[in-house]
Design a protein around this motif. Sequence first.
Motif, PDB file in Angstrom:
ATOM      1  N   ALA A   8       0.763  -1.150  -0.149  1.00 33.78           N
ATOM      2  CA  ALA A   8       0.038  -0.030  -0.027  1.00 33.78           C
ATOM      3  C   ALA A   8       0.978   1.305  -0.183  1.00 33.78           C
ATOM      4  O   ALA A   8       0.494   2.261  -0.794  1.00 33.78           O
ATOM      5  N   LEU A   9       1.851   1.292   0.747  1.00 30.78           N
ATOM      6  CA  LEU A   9       2.913   2.177   0.984  1.00 30.78           C
ATOM      7  C   LEU A   9       3.700   2.593  -0.539  1.00 30.78           C
ATOM      8  O   LEU A   9       3.799   3.879  -0.982  1.00 30.78           O
ATOM      9  N   ILE A  10       4.013   1.465  -1.116  1.00 26.02           N
ATOM     10  CA  ILE A  10       4.634   1.581  -2.319  1.00 26.02           C
ATOM     11  C   ILE A  10       3.647   2.146  -3.419  1.00 26.02           C
ATOM     12  O   ILE A  10       4.025   3.150  -4.394  1.00 26.02           O
ATOM     13  N   GLU A  11       2.265   1.819  -3.529  1.00 25.59           N
ATOM     14  CA  GLU A  11       1.481   2.590  -4.621  1.00 25.59           C
ATOM     15  C   GLU A  11       1.235   3.891  -4.070  1.00 25.59           C
ATOM     16  O   GLU A  11       1.188   4.911  -5.033  1.00 25.59           O
ATOM     17  N   ARG A  12       1.176   4.433  -2.881  1.00 22.28           N
ATOM     18  CA  ARG A  12       1.124   5.627  -2.427  1.00 22.28           C
ATOM     19  C   ARG A  12       2.253   6.545  -3.019  1.00 22.28           C
ATOM     20  O   ARG A  12       2.412   7.658  -3.627  1.00 22.28           O
ATOM     21  N   LEU A  13       3.724   5.666  -2.758  1.00 23.24           N
ATOM     22  CA  LEU A  13       4.746   6.527  -3.656  1.00 23.24           C
ATOM     23  C   LEU A  13       4.889   6.684  -4.895  1.00 23.24           C
ATOM     24  O   LEU A  13       5.106   7.578  -5.551  1.00 23.24           O
ATOM     25  N   LEU A  14       4.330   5.584  -5.749  1.00 26.46           N
ATOM     26  CA  LEU A  14       4.117   5.821  -7.145  1.00 26.46           C
ATOM     27  C   LEU A  14       3.278   6.572  -7.448  1.00 26.46           C
ATOM     28  O   LEU A  14       3.394   7.643  -8.552  1.00 26.46           O
ATOM     29  N   GLY A  15       2.238   7.051  -6.656  1.00 22.94           N
ATOM     30  CA  GLY A  15       1.234   8.058  -6.659  1.00 22.94           C
ATOM     31  C   GLY A  15       1.801   9.498  -6.744  1.00 22.94           C
ATOM     32  O   GLY A  15       1.580  10.347  -7.567  1.00 22.94           O
ATOM     33  N   ASP A  16       2.785   9.450  -5.857  1.00 22.26           N
ATOM     34  CA  ASP A  16       3.301  10.923  -5.588  1.00 22.26           C
ATOM     35  C   ASP A  16       4.632  10.881  -6.449  1.00 22.26           C
ATOM     36  O   ASP A  16       4.868  12.249  -6.888  1.00 22.26           O
ATOM     37  N   GLU A  17       5.539  10.096  -6.637  1.00 24.51           N
ATOM     38  CA  GLU A  17       6.618  10.407  -7.545  1.00 24.51           C
ATOM     39  C   GLU A  17       6.687   9.762  -8.783  1.00 24.51           C
ATOM     40  O   GLU A  17       7.584   9.920  -9.521  1.00 24.51           O
ATOM     41  N   GLY A  18       5.821   8.687  -9.045  1.00 27.08           N
ATOM     42  CA  GLY A  18       5.788   8.121 -10.648  1.00 27.08           C
ATOM     43  C   GLY A  18       6.615   6.724 -10.672  1.00 27.08           C
ATOM     44  O   GLY A  18       6.693   6.373 -11.842  1.00 27.08           O
ATOM     45  N   GLU A  24      16.229   1.584  -2.709  1.00 29.07           N
ATOM     46  CA  GLU A  24      15.501   2.846  -1.918  1.00 29.07           C
ATOM     47  C   GLU A  24      14.428   2.045  -1.060  1.00 29.07           C
ATOM     48  O   GLU A  24      14.237   2.454   0.257  1.00 29.07           O
ATOM     49  N   LEU A  25      13.618   1.333  -1.560  1.00 28.14           N
ATOM     50  CA  LEU A  25      12.362   0.574  -0.710  1.00 28.14           C
ATOM     51  C   LEU A  25      13.011  -0.416   0.062  1.00 28.14           C
ATOM     52  O   LEU A  25      12.435  -0.326   1.497  1.00 28.14           O
ATOM     53  N   SER A  26      14.012  -0.946  -0.276  1.00 22.15           N
ATOM     54  CA  SER A  26      14.753  -2.034   0.768  1.00 22.15           C
ATOM     55  C   SER A  26      15.065  -1.347   2.008  1.00 22.15           C
ATOM     56  O   SER A  26      14.848  -1.795   3.137  1.00 22.15           O
ATOM     57  N   ASP A  27      15.964  -0.291   1.960  1.00 22.95           N
ATOM     58  CA  ASP A  27      16.290   0.800   2.955  1.00 22.95           C
ATOM     59  C   ASP A  27      15.295   1.221   3.669  1.00 22.95           C
ATOM     60  O   ASP A  27      15.279   1.485   4.965  1.00 22.95           O
ATOM     61  N   ARG A  28      14.231   1.773   2.934  1.00 27.37           N
ATOM     62  CA  ARG A  28      12.952   2.508   3.634  1.00 27.37           C
ATOM     63  C   ARG A  28      12.221   1.714   4.628  1.00 27.37           C
ATOM     64  O   ARG A  28      11.994   1.743   5.792  1.00 27.37           O
ATOM     65  N   PHE A  29      12.216   0.275   4.122  1.00 24.54           N
ATOM     66  CA  PHE A  29      11.110  -0.650   4.807  1.00 24.54           C
ATOM     67  C   PHE A  29      12.099  -1.660   5.921  1.00 24.54           C
ATOM     68  O   PHE A  29      11.430  -2.390   6.481  1.00 24.54           O
ATOM     69  N   GLY A  30      13.461  -1.621   5.522  1.00 24.55           N
ATOM     70  CA  GLY A  30      14.145  -2.540   6.444  1.00 24.55           C
ATOM     71  C   GLY A  30      14.021  -3.954   5.970  1.00 24.55           C
ATOM     72  O   GLY A  30      14.051  -5.036   7.023  1.00 24.55           O
ATOM     73  N   VAL A  31      13.934  -4.258   4.957  1.00 24.06           N
ATOM     74  CA  VAL A  31      13.723  -5.673   4.229  1.00 24.06           C
ATOM     75  C   VAL A  31      14.758  -5.918   3.170  1.00 24.06           C
ATOM     76  O   VAL A  31      15.270  -5.166   2.633  1.00 24.06           O
ATOM     77  N   THR A  32      14.857  -7.142   2.875  1.00 23.54           N
ATOM     78  CA  THR A  32      15.792  -7.394   1.726  1.00 23.54           C
ATOM     79  C   THR A  32      15.121  -7.000   0.322  1.00 23.54           C
ATOM     80  O   THR A  32      14.167  -6.810   0.148  1.00 23.54           O
ATOM     81  N   THR A  33      16.162  -6.929  -0.491  1.00 23.49           N
ATOM     82  CA  THR A  33      15.877  -6.460  -1.940  1.00 23.49           C
ATOM     83  C   THR A  33      14.881  -7.478  -2.527  1.00 23.49           C
ATOM     84  O   THR A  33      13.794  -7.421  -3.413  1.00 23.49           O
ATOM     85  N   GLU A  34      15.221  -8.776  -2.218  1.00 25.77           N
ATOM     86  CA  GLU A  34      14.259  -9.727  -2.609  1.00 25.77           C
ATOM     87  C   GLU A  34      12.883  -9.756  -2.132  1.00 25.77           C
ATOM     88  O   GLU A  34      11.933 -10.127  -2.844  1.00 25.77           O
ATOM     89  N   THR A  35      12.721  -9.252  -1.000  1.00 28.00           N
ATOM     90  CA  THR A  35      11.251  -9.099  -0.591  1.00 28.00           C
ATOM     91  C   THR A  35      10.768  -8.058  -1.269  1.00 28.00           C
ATOM     92  O   THR A  35       9.529  -8.132  -1.608  1.00 28.00           O
ATOM     93  N   VAL A  36      11.667  -6.950  -1.373  1.00 33.34           N
ATOM     94  CA  VAL A  36      10.593  -5.777  -2.181  1.00 33.34           C
ATOM     95  C   VAL A  36      10.397  -6.312  -3.536  1.00 33.34           C
ATOM     96  O   VAL A  36       9.352  -5.811  -4.099  1.00 33.34           O
ATOM     97  N   ARG A  37      11.281  -6.967  -4.154  1.00 34.25           N
ATOM     98  CA  ARG A  37      10.926  -7.692  -5.671  1.00 34.25           C
ATOM     99  C   ARG A  37       9.688  -8.599  -5.669  1.00 34.25           C
ATOM    100  O   ARG A  37       9.025  -8.475  -6.447  1.00 34.25           O
TER     101      ARG A  37
END
Length: 261
Positions: A8-18, A24-37
Amino acid sequence: MYATERQALIERLLGDEGRVAVVELSDRFGVTTETVRRDLDALEQAGALRRVHGGAVALERGSTAEASVSERTALNADTKQRIAARALDALGDGFRGSLYFDAGTTTAAVAQLLPARLEATLGDAEVVTHSITLAPALAGAERVGLTVVGGRIRGVTAAAVGAAAVRSIQSLRPDIVFVGANGVSAAFGLSTPDPEEAAVKEAIVRAARRVVLVADASKFGQESLVAFAGLDALDVLVTDRAPGGELADALAAAGVEVWIA
């Protein structure tokens, strides 16, 4: 944080920034890049975004997508004003020379501030543009001489395009050009969705003695359909946020000055 909350946060960021980047998402959420993918894959399957190298973009950010000039005028207006004010520092004090303004809402913001800047610094400028929306801001302004390049007017950008416009620009040698772009990429350089618009932009960049790109950070990492210049064609990038990663490295390697507004 649960996957549904992250998504839900990713969708909000897409709406704001495109656009969003995996690292960057991995750092922001404190999860692995695989989880973000996996989150991005799930959102793509749900039709919420489109995956690109290193991240994802909003669906309307395809390589040929382009908002009209009226739609873009109100978008990030405060940011454009800051970028415009900083970009005029390229003139220095007491500027006397020639300028070319590319079509676009950020370049238009620069043009709107130009008369006051020239008045304050006792400068004078001969200005050329192919934008019929930008020209009225300079028509009749003190210390500004204005020439408008003609051609077929493209409705989306209200700019003259076509062979006649390109030939006119090729005969010029402006001291400074202020140019915009839909995409700024380390690998693809500067790009825009329309081939005719790209031909005009390419002619502007080639004609210039000094090239100043005005582009907010939402353009970073974007690749529109047609490339019109490499990063090495730039002298200055004026933006609202410092580029990172590959783009920062590529700009540094090309010797581009980055000015943050």
